[in-house]
Design an enzyme around this catalytic site. Sequence first.
Site, PDB file in Angstrom:
ATOM      1  N   GLY A  58     -19.635  20.313  68.096  1.00 54.56           N
ATOM      2  CA  GLY A  58     -21.039  20.032  67.786  1.00 54.56           C
ATOM      3  C   GLY A  58     -21.168  20.103  66.265  1.00 54.56           C
ATOM      4  O   GLY A  58     -20.723  21.077  65.639  1.00 54.56           O
ATOM      5  N   ALA A  59     -21.777  19.056  65.696  1.00 55.80           N
ATOM      6  CA  ALA A  59     -21.769  18.905  64.233  1.00 55.80           C
ATOM      7  C   ALA A  59     -22.271  20.144  63.474  1.00 55.80           C
ATOM      8  O   ALA A  59     -21.566  20.666  62.603  1.00 55.80           O
ATOM      9  CB  ALA A  59     -22.559  17.658  63.859  1.00 55.80           C
ATOM     10  N   GLN A 117     -18.438  17.145  77.873  1.00 51.72           N
ATOM     11  CA  GLN A 117     -19.363  18.128  77.281  1.00 51.72           C
ATOM     12  C   GLN A 117     -20.710  18.167  78.005  1.00 51.72           C
ATOM     13  O   GLN A 117     -21.379  19.196  77.993  1.00 51.72           O
ATOM     14  CB  GLN A 117     -19.605  17.802  75.791  1.00 51.72           C
ATOM     15  CG  GLN A 117     -18.416  18.046  74.889  1.00 51.72           C
ATOM     16  CD  GLN A 117     -17.639  16.775  74.668  1.00 51.72           C
ATOM     17  OE1 GLN A 117     -17.545  15.931  75.555  1.00 51.72           O
ATOM     18  NE2 GLN A 117     -17.070  16.618  73.490  1.00 51.72           N
ATOM     19  N   ASP A 159     -23.916  13.061  64.707  1.00 51.03           N
ATOM     20  CA  ASP A 159     -22.849  13.687  63.896  1.00 51.03           C
ATOM     21  C   ASP A 159     -22.889  13.243  62.447  1.00 51.03           C
ATOM     22  O   ASP A 159     -22.383  13.932  61.569  1.00 51.03           O
ATOM     23  CB  ASP A 159     -21.482  13.370  64.499  1.00 51.03           C
ATOM     24  CG  ASP A 159     -21.256  14.206  65.745  1.00 51.03           C
ATOM     25  OD1 ASP A 159     -21.802  13.848  66.810  1.00 51.03           O
ATOM     26  OD2 ASP A 159     -20.586  15.254  65.634  1.00 51.03           O
ATOM     27  N   ARG A 219     -11.997  17.704  61.335  1.00 45.58           N
ATOM     28  CA  ARG A 219     -12.648  16.668  62.150  1.00 45.58           C
ATOM     29  C   ARG A 219     -13.400  15.737  61.196  1.00 45.58           C
ATOM     30  O   ARG A 219     -14.220  16.197  60.402  1.00 45.58           O
ATOM     31  CB  ARG A 219     -13.605  17.285  63.183  1.00 45.58           C
ATOM     32  CG  ARG A 219     -12.866  18.120  64.237  1.00 45.58           C
ATOM     33  CD  ARG A 219     -13.739  18.409  65.436  1.00 45.58           C
ATOM     34  NE  ARG A 219     -13.972  17.230  66.239  1.00 45.58           N
ATOM     35  CZ  ARG A 219     -14.868  17.173  67.231  1.00 45.58           C
ATOM     36  NH1 ARG A 219     -15.617  18.236  67.501  1.00 45.58           N
ATOM     37  NH2 ARG A 219     -15.023  16.072  67.923  1.00 45.58           N
ATOM     38  N   ASN A 225     -22.686   9.227  66.943  1.00 48.74           N
ATOM     39  CA  ASN A 225     -22.763  10.325  67.920  1.00 48.74           C
ATOM     40  C   ASN A 225     -21.658  10.100  68.954  1.00 48.74           C
ATOM     41  O   ASN A 225     -20.911   9.112  68.878  1.00 48.74           O
ATOM     42  CB  ASN A 225     -24.156  10.362  68.570  1.00 48.74           C
ATOM     43  CG  ASN A 225     -24.384  11.632  69.377  1.00 48.74           C
ATOM     44  OD1 ASN A 225     -24.134  12.735  68.875  1.00 48.74           O
ATOM     45  ND2 ASN A 225     -24.813  11.518  70.608  1.00 48.74           N
TER      46      ASN A 225
HETATM   47  O1  MRU Z   1     -16.980  16.098  69.987  1.00 44.17           O
HETATM   48  P1  MRU Z   1     -18.160  17.013  69.956  1.00 44.17           P
HETATM   49  O2  MRU Z   1     -18.341  17.809  71.209  1.00 44.17           O
HETATM   50  O3  MRU Z   1     -18.169  17.889  68.715  1.00 44.17           O
HETATM   51  O4  MRU Z   1     -19.379  16.019  69.839  1.00 44.17           O
HETATM   52  C1  MRU Z   1     -20.683  16.527  69.795  1.00 44.17           C
HETATM   53  C2  MRU Z   1     -21.726  15.483  69.722  1.00 44.17           C
HETATM   54  O5  MRU Z   1     -21.446  14.310  69.714  1.00 44.17           O
HETATM   55  C3  MRU Z   1     -23.123  15.957  69.570  1.00 44.17           C
HETATM   56  O6  MRU Z   1     -24.008  15.061  70.147  1.00 44.17           O
HETATM   57  C4  MRU Z   1     -23.425  16.038  68.071  1.00 44.17           C
HETATM   58  O7  MRU Z   1     -22.480  16.825  67.408  1.00 44.17           O
HETATM   59  C5  MRU Z   1     -24.779  16.552  67.795  1.00 44.17           C
HETATM   60  S1  MRU Z   1     -24.797  18.312  67.943  1.00 44.17           S
HETATM   61  C6  MRU Z   1     -26.346  18.912  67.784  1.00 44.17           C
END
Ligand code: MRU
Length: 370
Positions: free
Chosen positions: A53-54, A206, A247, A93, A257
């Site tokens: 999550g970003a 997720q 993201d 990442r 995203n």
């Molecule tokens: O690969 P991830 O689980 O880190 O991806 C997360 C997402 O795409 C979320 O939608 C994004 O980070 C927004 S978090 C508030």
Amino acid sequence: MKNPIPRSIWVEKGQPDFVQIIDQRLLPHEKRVNDLKSTRDCERAIADMEVRGAPLIGITAAFGMYFAAIEALRHDDGITCLEKKAGFLKATRPTAVNLAWAVDQQMEVYRKHGFNEKLPGVLFENACRLMEEDAEMCRSIGQFGLALIEQIAREKNGGTVNILTHCNAGSLAVIEWGTATAPIYHAHQKGVNVHVWVDETRPRNQGANLTAYELGEAKVPHTLIVDNAGGHLMQHGQVDIVFVGCDRLSRTGDAANKVGTYLKALAAGDNEVPFYVCLPSSTIDWGVSDGVSEIEIEERNEREVKYMPGMLNGRIEEVLICPETTPAYNIGFDVTPARLITGLVTEKGVCEASEDSLTRLFAESTPKAS
Ligand code: MRU
């Protein structure tokens, strides 16, 4: 209002030697807390998606820079060591800009403060400040998004507002509240009838593992669906609004995203379902103009596509879902162009996905042209 589920990262009072996180790879089956004690631990936690999550990976990296300062002070070549560790953290990442943003915030503090034995303490305080700021930004996103849900509830004479979300842009992806889930939690706590369609979100699931878990803990009515079901539900009037996270947002309003978000936006556009992207300002990349061509998309191991993890006979196991020799391609994100986005829900309010609106809303933080 109270944040519905416990925080995803925290520091125990009086124990700054380590930071604690929930290992998100094991949820919802096991709730294991891991200690992060070094820059390497933080890098590994981000790269292996113990945290994801970003905003959360940004805060983890901010603590990583605190450990980096401790480690750099033990080196002869301290400043070079600190700079190298900043680079390693940023490389874990590539798509979520919050990661680079948080490391840059810490490097800025280091440049102002200087390289000396007080630096770790100063970076620790700053990481804690960024963590609290993130929680506050998400609370505020929740308040602004709540108004959108309340409007629909009024139009439906108090009928249930059906919301679709993709991936996990929930409390687990940030510090508190989430981004896409913040309006939902605020509405639910205020007594508005909401129901959430949760996309499973292949390949790492997720939505199934994390969003369904969170909403269950918070007692928000929800239903898990396969990733491809959203279009059908929209055609049949079963989705009133879509909330997704982000993201990296270009200054023109294109939103990167989790992969599959773009297809939901296309379906929403075709069915006149409002499509909102929820984000704190730390997710805006003012240096990017065209999101589709300029945002780097993370490519992950093909194993995540070919194998599916889950709980089997009381143990978390992985099963192969295709011929062992099948080649697979695993991109983590896609970009939804601004034209498909009804609006952006930020900590400063709701605005159009356009350079003009973003610049107006964030006037003082917009970098000036030289
Ligand atoms: O690969 P991830 O689980 O880190 O991806 C997360 C997402 O795409 C979320 O939608 C994004 O980070 C927004 S978090 C508030």
